[in-house]
Design a protein around this motif. Sequence first.
Motif, PDB file in Angstrom:
ATOM      1  N   LEU A 167     -56.722  68.506  17.619  1.00 29.53           N
ATOM      2  CA  LEU A 167     -57.612  67.445  17.152  1.00 29.53           C
ATOM      3  C   LEU A 167     -56.925  66.455  16.218  1.00 29.53           C
ATOM      4  O   LEU A 167     -57.577  65.688  15.559  1.00 29.53           O
ATOM      5  N   GLY A 168     -55.618  66.484  16.188  1.00 29.49           N
ATOM      6  CA  GLY A 168     -54.928  65.646  15.213  1.00 29.49           C
ATOM      7  C   GLY A 168     -54.869  64.184  15.596  1.00 29.49           C
ATOM      8  O   GLY A 168     -54.890  63.316  14.731  1.00 29.49           O
ATOM      9  N   VAL A 169     -54.747  63.894  16.880  1.00 26.98           N
ATOM     10  CA  VAL A 169     -54.468  62.519  17.275  1.00 26.98           C
ATOM     11  C   VAL A 169     -55.457  62.036  18.334  1.00 26.98           C
ATOM     12  O   VAL A 169     -56.029  62.830  19.066  1.00 26.98           O
ATOM     13  N   ALA A 170     -55.649  60.731  18.373  1.00 32.29           N
ATOM     14  CA  ALA A 170     -56.496  60.118  19.394  1.00 32.29           C
ATOM     15  C   ALA A 170     -55.630  59.855  20.621  1.00 32.29           C
ATOM     16  O   ALA A 170     -54.731  59.014  20.555  1.00 32.29           O
ATOM     17  N   PRO A 171     -55.863  60.564  21.736  1.00 33.04           N
ATOM     18  CA  PRO A 171     -54.918  60.549  22.850  1.00 33.04           C
ATOM     19  C   PRO A 171     -54.673  59.190  23.490  1.00 33.04           C
ATOM     20  O   PRO A 171     -53.573  58.916  23.951  1.00 33.04           O
ATOM     21  N   LEU A 210     -54.891  56.171  22.110  1.00 33.55           N
ATOM     22  CA  LEU A 210     -54.254  55.168  21.250  1.00 33.55           C
ATOM     23  C   LEU A 210     -52.747  55.384  21.276  1.00 33.55           C
ATOM     24  O   LEU A 210     -52.276  56.497  21.512  1.00 33.55           O
TER      25      LEU A 210
END
Lengths: 342, 270
Positions: free
Chosen positions: B104-108, B110
């Motif tokens: 859940l760390g990054v917005a895939p 973007l």
Amino acid sequence: MGWRGWPWRRPLYWLQRLLHRHAALGPLFVLILSSVVFEVLRPGFLRLVNISLMLQQLAVLGCLAVGQTMIMLTAGIDLAVGAMMILSQMIMGELAINAGVNSVLALVIGVVFGGLMGLMNGGLIARVRLPPFIVTLGTLGIFTAIGLRLSGGATLFFGGSALAGSAISSSSNALLWTGTTLSVGSFTVTTGVLVMVGLYVLFAYVLAWTAWGRHVYAVGDDVEAARLAGVRVRSLITSVYVVAGVIYGLAAWVQIGRVGSVSPDISSTLNLDSITAVVIGGTSLFGGRGVMMGTLFGALIVQVFDTGLELVGVNALYLPLAEGVLVICAVALDHWIRAIRD
Amino acid sequence: MSGTAEVPSSGGEQGRAQPVLSARDIWKSYGRVAALRGVDIDVYRGEVLGLVGDNGAGKSTLIKCLTGAEYPDSGSIFLEGREVVFHGPLAARQAGIEVVHQTLGVAPQLDITSNLYLGRELRRKGVLGAWARMLDVPTMRRRAAEEVKGLGIATIQDIGQAVETLSGGQRQAVAVARAAAFGSKVLVMDEPTAALGVREAGQVHRLIASLRDRGMPIILISHNMPALWELADRVQILRLGRVVGVLAPDSSTMEEAVALMTGARVAPGS
């Protein structure tokens, strides 16, 4: 995926990457292709007169699709677009025609009211945490009913019409300004078309070049990641629905200028048509993917099919059929492009 | 309270530099369940502090207290020697404590730059920034590229690439890079490699080591004992809400840690 084993997988992979990077490319290709096909079937289709006519017919839906795009980028959906636009214009019309309010003030109040309706949707979705589909399905009914109740189902006319309660000169009425035509040679557009183009330019900029725009994408892409990164998710979602409501208010202005009257039942298909335009324009139903220009192309595609099929002279039923095929193809394409993750 | 309260010594650590982040006598209960019963923790500049313990030992609660996600019932937290109180995760983050989660760390969708700067975008100077709210994309890209290069994530070539086109290890590397950038003071990593394969986990481990070598203090929670033994300078062991030992992998074995963790052996001096 199965196609990886095929001899032409390399160009396909390249295409997938390209479409993944540029979301508006697919719709642009379809737009050009369909325009050329209709030009071949019916020479003269791409004449400036016809193009300007199509743009004028597109103006209202085009505006609505701007708001719908931003909502869908957050992985939401707005089923009440058309109803909100109609209620906004009912407010403007009632104030200007029946209450004798200054037309500029009536316009401002109508647009602000659009924003308030958006606030209601956004509040229910972001604060009460109800699904956007259900909230806007509910408000679709609510706003439609209020619009009908307010008008008693009757159409209000501006200016010289026999049915008009009070005569308002169209030249001094701000509400009718969007119907003013501008011509360059045989190319004629209304100021309403310019309002639409202005909205696309403005929000293409906002989405691509401001922090708010990036947060819209981030929230639609992965809410949890956005939250962890410090994006205030609930305020952001609320603000998107409010901005969309204001845009619907401006669409109401364009609509009034176009027809010179205010009617509670102009078109109930606007709600779904806006979604069609956005989806054909390459915006993902699952949020986070899509660009404003894609939506403009998507709306233009719908209009090209609408006008084109009519000019070619086929049964009017083929329009929803063609739109249906396009929507399904667009979603299938989106699915394929998203498969790039694996 | 004065801003320069001294960190009470936990004993045995005299002579070392001041810890960057420390906590003293942290208590936290959920209803009648005591999750933390007087826990101390210190993490120093340039070290990886491993944190291990069975499920329910209090690791997550301790981390939540340190990063503002929970508020301890009692006890104090010190950042660079000064007592701090966090009302929420954002406050902890602004103070310089960054957390890397398992997922859940990054917005895939973007790109890497947008992810690194998500929530703290740079605006352009002058009229464009103030009135048109225009982002300073060139600067963000340049700095993101420097950051990624500085961390030695050599496998990432294009800073404008969408994160979903990266491998799992690279994605987590982006999450780590984001946490480590922008003047953060302490990194807390909660099972950063649990969702990754062996090779990809190795990538992230190298990244952690290179951050440590640059002086970044890191608290690393992991179930992966061998990796922890390789990376950590000290390993702190929690059991039933208490610290039961701090081992140095140089002089102790994994078996000792497991014995302390499970209660098979009682900590020396307790």
